[in-house]
Design a protein around this motif. Structure first.
Motif, short mmCIF file in Angstrom:
data_model
loop_
_atom_site.label_atom_id
_atom_site.label_comp_id
_atom_site.label_asym_id
_atom_site.label_seq_id
_atom_site.Cartn_x
_atom_site.Cartn_y
_atom_site.Cartn_z
N GLU A 1 -1.58 7.88 13.65
CA GLU A 1 -0.22 7.36 13.66
C GLU A 1 0.37 7.42 12.26
N GLU A 2 1.69 7.31 12.19
CA GLU A 2 2.39 7.17 10.93
C GLU A 2 3.26 5.93 10.96
N GLY A 3 3.33 5.25 9.84
CA GLY A 3 4.14 4.04 9.79
C GLY A 3 5.62 4.33 9.93
N TYR A 4 6.05 5.47 9.42
CA TYR A 4 7.46 5.84 9.45
C TYR A 4 7.57 7.28 9.94
N ASN A 5 8.05 7.44 11.16
CA ASN A 5 8.16 8.77 11.77
C ASN A 5 9.49 9.38 11.37
N MET A 6 9.53 9.95 10.17
CA MET A 6 10.76 10.50 9.63
C MET A 6 11.00 11.90 10.18
N PRO A 7 12.26 12.22 10.53
CA PRO A 7 12.56 13.58 11.00
C PRO A 7 12.42 14.57 9.86
N PRO A 8 12.21 15.86 10.19
CA PRO A 8 12.09 16.89 9.14
C PRO A 8 13.36 16.96 8.30
N THR A 9 13.23 17.40 7.06
CA THR A 9 14.37 17.48 6.15
C THR A 9 15.47 18.35 6.72
N SER A 10 15.10 19.45 7.39
CA SER A 10 16.10 20.35 7.95
C SER A 10 16.93 19.66 9.02
N ASN B 1 6.95 -0.48 0.15
CA ASN B 1 8.02 -1.20 0.86
C ASN B 1 8.05 -2.65 0.37
N VAL B 2 8.80 -2.88 -0.69
CA VAL B 2 8.87 -4.22 -1.29
C VAL B 2 9.46 -5.26 -0.33
N PRO B 3 10.53 -4.96 0.42
CA PRO B 3 11.04 -5.96 1.37
C PRO B 3 10.00 -6.40 2.39
N LEU B 4 9.15 -5.49 2.85
CA LEU B 4 8.11 -5.87 3.81
C LEU B 4 7.15 -6.88 3.19
N THR B 5 6.83 -6.69 1.92
CA THR B 5 5.96 -7.63 1.23
C THR B 5 6.60 -9.01 1.13
N LEU B 6 7.88 -9.07 0.83
CA LEU B 6 8.56 -10.36 0.74
C LEU B 6 8.69 -11.03 2.10
N ILE B 7 8.87 -10.24 3.15
CA ILE B 7 8.88 -10.81 4.50
C ILE B 7 7.52 -11.43 4.80
N GLY B 8 6.45 -10.72 4.44
CA GLY B 8 5.12 -11.26 4.66
C GLY B 8 4.88 -12.55 3.90
N ALA B 9 5.31 -12.60 2.63
CA ALA B 9 5.15 -13.81 1.84
C ALA B 9 5.94 -14.97 2.44
N VAL C 1 0.82 -1.21 0.00
CA VAL C 1 0.00 0.00 0.00
C VAL C 1 0.86 1.26 0.00
N LYS C 2 0.19 2.42 -0.01
CA LYS C 2 0.89 3.69 0.08
C LYS C 2 1.55 3.83 1.45
N ILE C 3 2.57 4.67 1.52
CA ILE C 3 3.30 4.87 2.76
C ILE C 3 2.40 5.46 3.85
N THR C 4 1.34 6.15 3.44
CA THR C 4 0.42 6.77 4.39
C THR C 4 -0.75 5.86 4.77
N SER C 5 -0.71 4.60 4.33
CA SER C 5 -1.79 3.66 4.65
C SER C 5 -1.31 2.38 5.32
N VAL C 6 -0.03 2.27 5.61
CA VAL C 6 0.51 1.00 6.09
C VAL C 6 -0.02 0.64 7.47
N VAL C 7 -0.15 1.62 8.37
CA VAL C 7 -0.70 1.33 9.70
C VAL C 7 -2.14 0.85 9.59
N SER C 8 -2.92 1.53 8.76
CA SER C 8 -4.31 1.11 8.54
C SER C 8 -4.38 -0.32 8.03
N MET C 9 -3.50 -0.66 7.10
CA MET C 9 -3.51 -1.99 6.52
C MET C 9 -3.18 -3.05 7.56
N LEU C 10 -2.17 -2.76 8.39
CA LEU C 10 -1.79 -3.70 9.45
C LEU C 10 -2.94 -3.86 10.45
N MET C 11 -3.61 -2.78 10.76
CA MET C 11 -4.67 -2.82 11.75
C MET C 11 -5.90 -3.61 11.28
#
Length: 417
Positions: free
Chosen positions: A402-411, A203-211, A31-41
């Motif tokens: 929530e966010e699946g990946y809590n990335m720090p700001p670019t700055s 996140n292709v590696p996550l998909t392969l881990i799931g498989a 899924v999209k990076i902004t939907s991964v938590v929803s998908m897991l839930m």
């Protein structure tokens, strides 16, 4: 029962339970990076809800006294008090737990069709109702003494030796889930911006881990029931589960190479799941060579089938229809042709094919219709789909905060470098 058999029953139960987090990871990476938590839930919510319902009344509904009964009495042993205090409590309760894991993953599989756009609360309501009126009764039809289990006797007599073959859930799990997934995809409609090539896995590696988790757990899924039936065909089940999955990967990758020029890792993972789906009903009733052929055919056909949503105009987000419905159909009907001794081309006649097709169509139509009705009722009342602005901004924050990946700001990253 001996302790070795009980130990395998516990292990198999744990393996099948682990498959649902495997589904969550497999779907989550797609899924999209902004939907991964929803998908897991959606998967983890299924684990929580269906396990509880199965213990309260679902197990009671999953077996019947007469083949014509729709389902068992849900209140006959509500909460399993009688089973828990019986003389064979250890064995019986382990059987209940093993059965629960099948109901959990069946419901979780459906969620892939509505990824990126579903409300969690609406999903939980759908899951509880659908499990109650579809999965629990269908489990009784197929495995609990119901009409599908007795279809061969009904049509051809007790001495015919013909029965519907579905060892681990081609009808009850995969066709059931795939048909419901198609219904929900139609109810919720297409994602914003839906078109071929625009929805990329985040996140292709996550998909392969799931498989990989799914392939591991599937040995418990297919061979698990042997703990209570003497282990007499466990070797055949294990080798078929291995072989059909392997050749399905090859079949999928060949089609990808021919159609698109490149074999992909997501294709390999999807091919593995397609092969696992197809061998589920057939694992105990094919010789290994026929299992290899089944996997090859299924991988290739499913690789083509996932493209149908673009031609037919429905948005099955993560190809539940193309993999689970189509793969389940192939694996279940294939038994009518190649099941050992009873298949049309290996010593049998048309009768095995007849009962397989009837079972497939009955479960497909029933699951689709009921899922469509439930989904439409939820959509028209409380709403099943998130608002367009929430879908664009990201379902994770809108629904779960929530966010699946809590990335720090670019700055901050630049300053650190």
């Amino acid at each position: 029962m001996d302790t070795g058999s009980l130990a395998w029953g516990i292990m198999a139960t744990a393996m099948v339970l682990l498959m649902t987090p495997g589904v969550a990871f497999f779907y989550g990476g797609l899924v999209k990076i902004t939907s991964v938590v929803s998908m897991l839930m959606l998967s983890f919510g299924s684990m929580a809800l269906i396990a509880g319902l199965w213990i309260l009344y679902g197990y009671n509904m999953s077996s019947v006294d007469n083949p014509g009964d729709f389902a068992g009495n849900p209140f006959q042993d509500f909460g399993l008090g009688s089973i828990a205090s019986g003389a064979d409590a250890n064995t019986n309760l382990l059987g209940v737990a093993f059965g629960a894991t099948f109901g959990i993953i069946t419901v979780a599989l459906i969620s892939g069709a509505i990824a990126d756009r579903a409300k969690f609360g609406a999903w939980m309501i759908f899951a509880g109702i659908w499990a109650t009126v579809v999965y629990f009764p269908v489990a009784a039809w197929v495995w609990g003494g119901g009409w599908i289990q007795n279809l061969g006797t009904t049509l051809f007599g007790e001495d015919s030796g013909i029965e519907v073959l579905d060892y681990a859930g081609g009808t009850a799990v995969h066709i059931n889930a795939g048909a419901a997934a198609l219904a929900l995809a139609l109810v919720l409609g297409k994602r914003l911006g839906f078109e071929k090539g625009i929805m990329k896995p985040h996140n292709v590696p996550l998909t392969l881990i799931g498989a990989s988790i799914l392939w591991f757990g599937w040995f418990g899924f297919n061979a698990g029931a042997q703990w209570s039936s003497g282990m007499d065909t466990v070797g055949l089940i294990v080798i078929n589960t291995l072989g059909a999955t392997a050749t399905a990967i090859i079949g999928w990758l060949i089609v990808e190479k021919l159609r698109h020029g490149k074999p992909t890792s997501v294709g390999a993972a999807s091919g593995a799941v397609a092969g696992l789906v197809a061998i589920t009903p057939a694992c105990a009733n094919l010789t290994p060579g026929w299992a290899l052929l089944l996997g090859l055919i299924t991988g290739a056909v499913c690789a083509v089938a996932i493209e149908l949503k673009f031609r037919l105009g429905y948005d099955d987000s993560l190809d539940v229809v193309g993999i689970h419905l189509v793969g389940g159909l192939i694996g279940t009907v294939y038994l009518g042709l190649f099941a050992t001794e009873t298949g049309l081309f290996v010593g049998g006649d048309f009768r095995q094919l007849v009962v397989q097709v009837i079972a497939v169509l009955a479960v497909l139509v029933y699951s689709f219709l009921i899922a469509f009705i439930i989904g439409l009722a939820i959509e028209k009342t409380m709403g099943f789909r998130v608002a367009n602005e929430d879908e664009l901004a990201g379902v994770d924050n809108a629904v779960h905060g929530e966010e699946g990946y809590n990335m720090p700001p670019t700055s901050t990253i630049s300053a650190t470098i």
